[in-house]
Each structure stands twice: as C-alpha cells, then as structure tokens.
Write a protein that holds these residues in place. Structure first.
Motif, PDB file in Angstrom:
ATOM      1  N   TYR A  84      21.419 -15.070   6.848  1.00  0.00           N
ATOM      2  CA  TYR A  84      20.224 -14.725   7.613  1.00  0.00           C
ATOM      3  C   TYR A  84      19.601 -16.047   8.077  1.00  0.00           C
ATOM      4  O   TYR A  84      18.845 -16.679   7.311  1.00  0.00           O
TER       5      TYR A  84
ATOM      6  N   ASN B 115      26.444 -12.589   3.141  1.00  0.00           N
ATOM      7  CA  ASN B 115      25.454 -12.351   4.197  1.00  0.00           C
ATOM      8  C   ASN B 115      24.738 -13.639   4.551  1.00  0.00           C
ATOM      9  O   ASN B 115      24.329 -14.392   3.664  1.00  0.00           O
TER      10      ASN B 115
ATOM     11  N   ARG C 200      18.795 -18.103   4.867  1.00  0.00           N
ATOM     12  CA  ARG C 200      19.083 -17.499   3.553  1.00  0.00           C
ATOM     13  C   ARG C 200      20.517 -16.966   3.521  1.00  0.00           C
ATOM     14  O   ARG C 200      20.971 -16.357   4.489  1.00  0.00           O
TER      15      ARG C 200
ATOM     16  N   SER D 105      23.163 -14.537   1.011  1.00  0.00           N
ATOM     17  CA  SER D 105      23.267 -13.710  -0.195  1.00  0.00           C
ATOM     18  C   SER D 105      24.728 -13.297  -0.367  1.00  0.00           C
ATOM     19  O   SER D 105      25.497 -13.274   0.604  1.00  0.00           O
TER      20      SER D 105
HETATM   21  O1  LIG Z   1      20.733  -9.971   1.404  1.00  0.00           O
HETATM   22  C1  LIG Z   1      20.404  -9.247   0.486  1.00  0.00           C
HETATM   23  O2  LIG Z   1      19.708  -9.639  -0.448  1.00  0.00           O
HETATM   24  C2  LIG Z   1      20.809  -7.787   0.490  1.00  0.00           C
HETATM   25  C3  LIG Z   1      22.189  -7.559   0.978  1.00  0.00           C
HETATM   26  C4  LIG Z   1      22.538  -6.113   0.986  1.00  0.00           C
HETATM   27  O3  LIG Z   1      21.718  -5.246   0.822  1.00  0.00           O
HETATM   28  C5  LIG Z   1      23.936  -5.717   1.206  1.00  0.00           C
HETATM   29  O4  LIG Z   1      24.801  -6.604   1.422  1.00  0.00           O
HETATM   30  O5  LIG Z   1      24.196  -4.506   1.156  1.00  0.00           O
END
Ligand SMILES: O=C(O)CCC(=O)C(=O)O
Ligand SMILES: C=C1C[C@]23C[C@@]1(O)CC[C@H]2[C@@]12CCC[C@@](C)(C(=O)O1)[C@H]2[C@@H]3C(=O)O
Ligand SMILES: [Fe+2]
Length: 369
Positions: A204, A202, A287, A289
């Motif tokens: 952002y 992800n 950010r 993830s």
């Molecule tokens: O970016 C995050 O910390 C959460 C990502 C998330 O909830 C997901 O990929 O389902």
C-alpha cells in the motif's frame, strides 16, 4: 474470476496511475465515506492480544472468546522466529520495488491464483484500490524466476520458510479453536496437517490524500483462518460487532494478526465469526503486509461440526475450491448463500450485510499513521 487485462495498465495493478508520483488521488481511485460509519482507533477495548505460551486450556478459552466476538485476535509468543518475519519484509520491499515492466512478467493470469494482480475483488467496486498484491500458491519458483532470472533463490527460500512457519502456526491455532468448539481432529474429514496455504504479499504505497483512497476494500477472507504480519505501520481495520465502527488493529511488536475466515465460520457452525476487515492507507508510510491464508486440503469438504449442543447445521457443506468460485461471483453474499433453508436467521450470523456490494458505497476513514 474476471481479471484486469494488462492492456490498459502502465503497471500490473494501478489502473495507469503511478502511485509514487501523483499529487492528488485521481477520480479512478477516489472513494467516498458512507454515512453512519465512525472510526474507533482506540486499542483499549480493541482486538485481544493473546499469549500462546500460556497453558493451552486458558489459551483455547481466550481464543474462543475472540473468535466469537471479533473474529480476530493478535498472538504473541507464537513461535515464528523474528528473523523469518524480518527477512520476508526485506523480500517484500525487493519485490514491490521492481520496475512495472518487470512485475508484468509475473502478472496473474485470468484463472490463476499466483502472481501480481489487483485485488480479486476489484470488479465488485466502481473505484480502484490503492494497492498492489503478489500471490504465492505452492512454490514461488515459477514466478520468482520470471522476476529475477538470475537471482530468484533468496526470494524462494525466504517465502518457503515463511510458509512453513505459518503452516505450523495455523495448525496449532486450528487445534486450539477445535478444542474450544468441543471437537477433535477426528471430527474433520481432512488431516489438519494437510492444510493448504496461500501467501499474499500486499503493498500500500503512501497516498497524497488518504481520506479519499482505499487500500483494500471491506471483505471477509475465504480461508479457515488468515495470519497477517503487518509490520509496524497501521492500516488494518476490523468492523466491530455493531457493523458501524471501524477499529484499527494496532501494530504490536512481534505480534501476528489472526483473522477468522468464512470456512471456519461454516465449520464452527457460526460460533466463530469471519471478520469483516479492510486496509486503509496513509500519507507518509508505504505499508506492506504479509497474509497467509490457511485452507483445508484441496478436495476436503467443510461442513458444520454438529454435536449435542449444536444439533442443527446452519450451512451446507462446501469444498474450498467451490467456495472460492462462489466468492468470486457473490463476494460478501457468498457465506449467506450457503445458509440452509430451515436454519433461520440466527444472531450468530450478524455479518454486516449493509456492506453487500449492491448496497454499499465504498468507505474510507480519516487519516491514520
Ligand atoms: O493489509 C492488511 O493488513 C490486510 C490484508 C488482507 O486483509 C488480506 O490480504 O486479505
Ligand atoms: C486463496 C485466495 C484468497 C483470496 C483470493 C486468493 O485466491 C488469493 C488472494 C486472497 C485475497 C487477498 C486480498 C483479499 C481477498 C478477498 C482477495 O481479493 O484476494 C482475498 C481472497 C479471499 O479470501 O477470498
Ligand atoms: Fe483479508
């Protein structure tokens, strides 16, 4: 599941908005704070940080408590080498820095799991989210070849290593959770070691008006459990048990976040809660993830584990492919739709139904850094 066609987009995911250059949040991406929600960013009474190197009986109990209360926890001494986390981050930056046209070469197709795309839940909301994501299911080779025709091996090697480490960790966590539930591997109709994984990267980008944007809208994961490497920028928030307060999951160096998903909620007959969570954005930091979704083996059915202390099944059984289909139609109602008629409405089912898509307005928080 409906997908967003590339025709109206200047990049695969942003609805025609160049996240990097806009000075204000366009209407297409502007969310409103619903009334009655507050933000509790204190980490004092927050999500537990559990040390996996302590003896298993103590850990199983701590994990069980976290599963029943938050439906989430962080783990340290989890066995995933630091350098694997560092290298997956490097590949994440490399991936999301690609030019939009290049990203489109690996766009996720309408009925596909893998590739670049807006969050699958986008069509449940009137506004777009401030994010783009890349999903890997099985081998990343096919997508990576399209993105880097001459240099895809480093990405593949790192992602495969990350997946393998995450798989080992999720197997260990599942065993501990089963222990707490009072069940054994023999009570499952699939081998824990045969679990399947989906990896979601992800991104952002920083946002000029973070209080008007939403990174990833409130949702529960469909998985058994999800492990997230969120690096050092905060953004992940959990809804507390009251369903009224968003609590930030503070980045803890070297820790990984574990979220209980809907399938484990079903398997544990509601003893483990699937956590409602979201991701918010901030003005300064871009950010990334890295989430690893652990599912059972594809054909396996997930059914509530019943025993002397747990005589009544609350949910009907389901395979994960079936569950993903249901989730694609009913979104946050999916779990509820599997409740058996005579199960009643138990306190275990305190899902924040105020967030059902039909009733909800998207929510955002104050700025967080
Ligand atoms: O970016 C995050 O910390 C959460 C990502 C998330 O909830 C997901 O990929 O389902
Ligand atoms: C296996 C999957 C779970 C997921 C849908 C997916 O096919 C791949 C991405 C996952 C993700 C990540 C962001 C939040 C979420 C709700 C979404 O839209 O895509 C989850 C999906 C899920 O858990 O249902
Ligand atoms: Fe999630």
């Amino acid at each position: 599941m409906p997908s967003i066609s590339s025709g109206d987009l200047s990049s695969p995911l942003d609805g025609g908005v160049d996240f990097g250059s806009v000075k204000t949040v366009p209407e297409s991406h502007a969310w409103q704070e619903p009334e009655g929600f507050s933000l509790e960013s204190s980490d004092l009474d927050g999500i537990p940080v559990i040390d996996l190197s302590t003896p298993w009986w103590g850990v199983a109990r701590e994990i069980g408590r976290a599963c029943a209360s938050w439906g989430a926890f962080q783990v340290v001494n989890h066995g995933v080498p630091d350098n694997v986390l560092k290298r997956v981050e490097e590949q994440g930056w490399r991936l999301f820095s690609l030019p939009p046209d290049q990203k489109l070469k690996a766009e996720r197709g309408p009925d596909e799991i893998a590739g670049f795309g807006a969050p699958r839940i986008t069509h449940f909301f009137p506004k777009r989210m401030w994010t783009e994501g890349f999903t890997v299911f099985g081998s990343p080779l096919e997508q990576a070849r399209r993105l880097w025709p001459h240099d895809h091996m480093q990405f593949c090697e790192v992602i495969e290593e990350y997946q393998s480490e995450m798989k080992s960790l999720t197997v260990k966590l599942l065993e501990l959770i089963l222990e707490w539930v009072g069940a054994g591997k023999e009570d499952l109709n699939w081998e824990v070691g045969d679990s399947s994984g989906v990896t979601q990267l992800n991104s952002y980008p920083s946002c000029p008006e973070p209080s008007r944007a939403m990174g990833l809208a409130p949702h529960t994961d469909s998985s058994l459990l999800t492990v997230i490497h969120q690096s050092n920028t905060s953004g992940l928030q959990l809804l507390d048990a009251s369903g009224q307060k968003w609590v930030t999951v503070p980045p803890v160096h070297g820790a990984l976040v574990v979220n209980i998903g809907d399938l484990l909620h079903i398997l544990s007959n509601g003893r483990c809660r699937s956590s409602m969570h979201r991701a918010v954005v901030n003005r300064v930091h871009h950010r990334l993830s890295f989430a690893y979704f652990c599912f059972p083996s594809p054909g396996a059915t997930v059914e509530p584990l019943i025993g002397p202390d747990e005589p009544t099944a609350l949910y009907r059984s389901v395979t994960w492919t079936e569950y993903l289909r249901i989730k694609g139609t009913l979104f946050n109602n999916a779990l509820f739709s599997l409740l058996l008629p005579d199960s009643g409405f138990s306190t275990r089912l305190q899902q924040p139904f105020s967030l059902l898509p039909s009733q909800s307005r998207p929510s955002v928080m104050q700025e967080s850094h």
